[in-house]
Design a protein around this motif. Structure first.
Motif, PDB file in Angstrom:
ATOM      1  N   ASP A  83       0.817  -1.210   0.000  1.00  0.00           N
ATOM      2  CA  ASP A  83       0.000   0.000   0.000  1.00  0.00           C
ATOM      3  C   ASP A  83       0.857   1.270   0.000  1.00  0.00           C
ATOM      4  O   ASP A  83       0.772   2.094   0.900  1.00  0.00           O
ATOM      5  N   VAL A  84       1.709   1.380  -1.011  1.00  0.00           N
ATOM      6  CA  VAL A  84       2.583   2.543  -1.163  1.00  0.00           C
ATOM      7  C   VAL A  84       2.370   3.156  -2.550  1.00  0.00           C
ATOM      8  O   VAL A  84       1.785   2.541  -3.434  1.00  0.00           O
ATOM      9  N   SER A  85       2.884   4.352  -2.730  1.00  0.00           N
ATOM     10  CA  SER A  85       2.755   5.041  -4.014  1.00  0.00           C
ATOM     11  C   SER A  85       3.770   4.486  -5.011  1.00  0.00           C
ATOM     12  O   SER A  85       4.688   3.753  -4.642  1.00  0.00           O
ATOM     13  N   ASP A  86       3.624   4.887  -6.268  1.00  0.00           N
ATOM     14  CA  ASP A  86       4.588   4.491  -7.306  1.00  0.00           C
ATOM     15  C   ASP A  86       5.993   4.923  -6.907  1.00  0.00           C
ATOM     16  O   ASP A  86       6.939   4.131  -6.955  1.00  0.00           O
ATOM     17  N   ALA A  87       6.118   6.184  -6.506  1.00  0.00           N
ATOM     18  CA  ALA A  87       7.437   6.716  -6.144  1.00  0.00           C
ATOM     19  C   ALA A  87       8.021   5.954  -4.948  1.00  0.00           C
ATOM     20  O   ALA A  87       9.219   5.646  -4.922  1.00  0.00           O
ATOM     21  N   ASP A  88       7.176   5.632  -3.965  1.00  0.00           N
ATOM     22  CA  ASP A  88       7.659   4.935  -2.771  1.00  0.00           C
ATOM     23  C   ASP A  88       8.097   3.505  -3.062  1.00  0.00           C
ATOM     24  O   ASP A  88       9.088   3.030  -2.513  1.00  0.00           O
ATOM     25  N   VAL A  89       7.367   2.793  -3.913  1.00  0.00           N
ATOM     26  CA  VAL A  89       7.752   1.412  -4.214  1.00  0.00           C
ATOM     27  C   VAL A  89       9.071   1.387  -4.982  1.00  0.00           C
ATOM     28  O   VAL A  89       9.924   0.533  -4.746  1.00  0.00           O
ATOM     29  N   VAL A  90       9.263   2.355  -5.884  1.00  0.00           N
ATOM     30  CA  VAL A  90      10.522   2.421  -6.630  1.00  0.00           C
ATOM     31  C   VAL A  90      11.664   2.810  -5.692  1.00  0.00           C
ATOM     32  O   VAL A  90      12.744   2.217  -5.744  1.00  0.00           O
ATOM     33  N   GLU A  91      11.425   3.771  -4.822  1.00  0.00           N
ATOM     34  CA  GLU A  91      12.455   4.190  -3.868  1.00  0.00           C
ATOM     35  C   GLU A  91      12.848   3.038  -2.951  1.00  0.00           C
ATOM     36  O   GLU A  91      14.029   2.781  -2.715  1.00  0.00           O
ATOM     37  N   ARG A  92      11.855   2.329  -2.443  1.00  0.00           N
ATOM     38  CA  ARG A  92      12.152   1.209  -1.537  1.00  0.00           C
ATOM     39  C   ARG A  92      12.907   0.092  -2.258  1.00  0.00           C
ATOM     40  O   ARG A  92      13.744  -0.584  -1.669  1.00  0.00           O
ATOM     41  N   SER A  93      12.622  -0.086  -3.551  1.00  0.00           N
ATOM     42  CA  SER A  93      13.310  -1.142  -4.297  1.00  0.00           C
ATOM     43  C   SER A  93      14.785  -0.806  -4.536  1.00  0.00           C
ATOM     44  O   SER A  93      15.557  -1.672  -4.933  1.00  0.00           O
ATOM     45  N   LYS A  94      15.182   0.424  -4.249  1.00  0.00           N
ATOM     46  CA  LYS A  94      16.603   0.792  -4.367  1.00  0.00           C
ATOM     47  C   LYS A  94      17.423   0.164  -3.243  1.00  0.00           C
ATOM     48  O   LYS A  94      18.565  -0.223  -3.449  1.00  0.00           O
ATOM     49  N   TYR A  95      16.836   0.079  -2.054  1.00  0.00           N
ATOM     50  CA  TYR A  95      17.613  -0.375  -0.894  1.00  0.00           C
ATOM     51  C   TYR A  95      17.069  -1.624  -0.211  1.00  0.00           C
ATOM     52  O   TYR A  95      17.779  -2.260   0.560  1.00  0.00           O
TER      53      TYR A  95
END
Length: 188
Positions: free
Chosen positions: A72-84
């Motif tokens: 339940d996160v935004s597009d930007a948040d899921v991409v950001e989290r997938s960085k780390y």
């Protein structure tokens, strides 16, 4: 353009996943037990097979949207989290050093590849059904799709509320006594 060939990840750092993503991690279990090839089959006709630059694999794009749905996160948040988040990278079949997509790619994927709004729901339901069957996810919650619910910013004005209530009142009274139509003032 979508490639018909499966890519083989030859990163020297792939073994790190065995250290940092435990075997009981939900994303690892889903990734290991669910065959996501059905996504490729469902979306293949929406890509050109012989023209243009190579696209991000549709399975990976779908998995981004699945992560977005699960957490339940935004597009930007899921991409950001997938960085780390290494469990995210493992789930996305990425090497630890791979660059992530731009979050706007998820919007483009939804608009260009998932034009049929129900397709994403069907794919997510199919994935969740497989995960439930394999007992990766044990559900005790009820999931409600709130796509068509009214948001706070979309509330009616006081005048519109009064008009709706007046209409309902008239209907209720008319059900009891039709003769009241003549006695009520004209509608506004």
């Amino acid at each position: 353009m979508i490639s018909n060939q499966q890519s083989l990840n030859l990163s020297a750092f792939m073994d790190i996943y065995d250290i940092v993503v435990p075997k009981d991690n939900m994303l690892r279990q889903i990734n290991d037990l669910v065959d996501f090839s059905f996504v490729q089959v469902e979306l293949q006709h929406r890509y050109c097979l012989d023209n243009g630059r190579n696209a991000v694999p549709p399975i990976r794009m779908f998995k981004y949207l699945l992560l977005k749905s699960i957490f339940d996160v935004s597009d930007a948040d899921v991409v950001e989290r997938s960085k780390y988040d290494m469990s995210f990278k493992y789930f996305l079949d990425m090497a630890p050093e791979d660059e992530v997509i731009n979050s706007s790619s998820l919007t483009k994927f939804r608009k260009l590849r998932l034009k049929d709004v129900n397709l994403l729901d069907i794919l997510i339901q199919k994935t969740m059904k497989i995960a439930l069957e394999k007992e990766i996810i044990k559900s005790s919650a009820i999931i409600v799709d709130a796509t068509h619910t009214k948001a706070r910013f979309n509330q009616l004005s006081p005048k519109e509320i009064l008009m709706q209530k007046s209409k309902l009142l008239r209907k209720s009274v008319y059900k009891i006594d039709e003769k009241m139509k003549d006695k009520f003032p004209p509608k506004t």
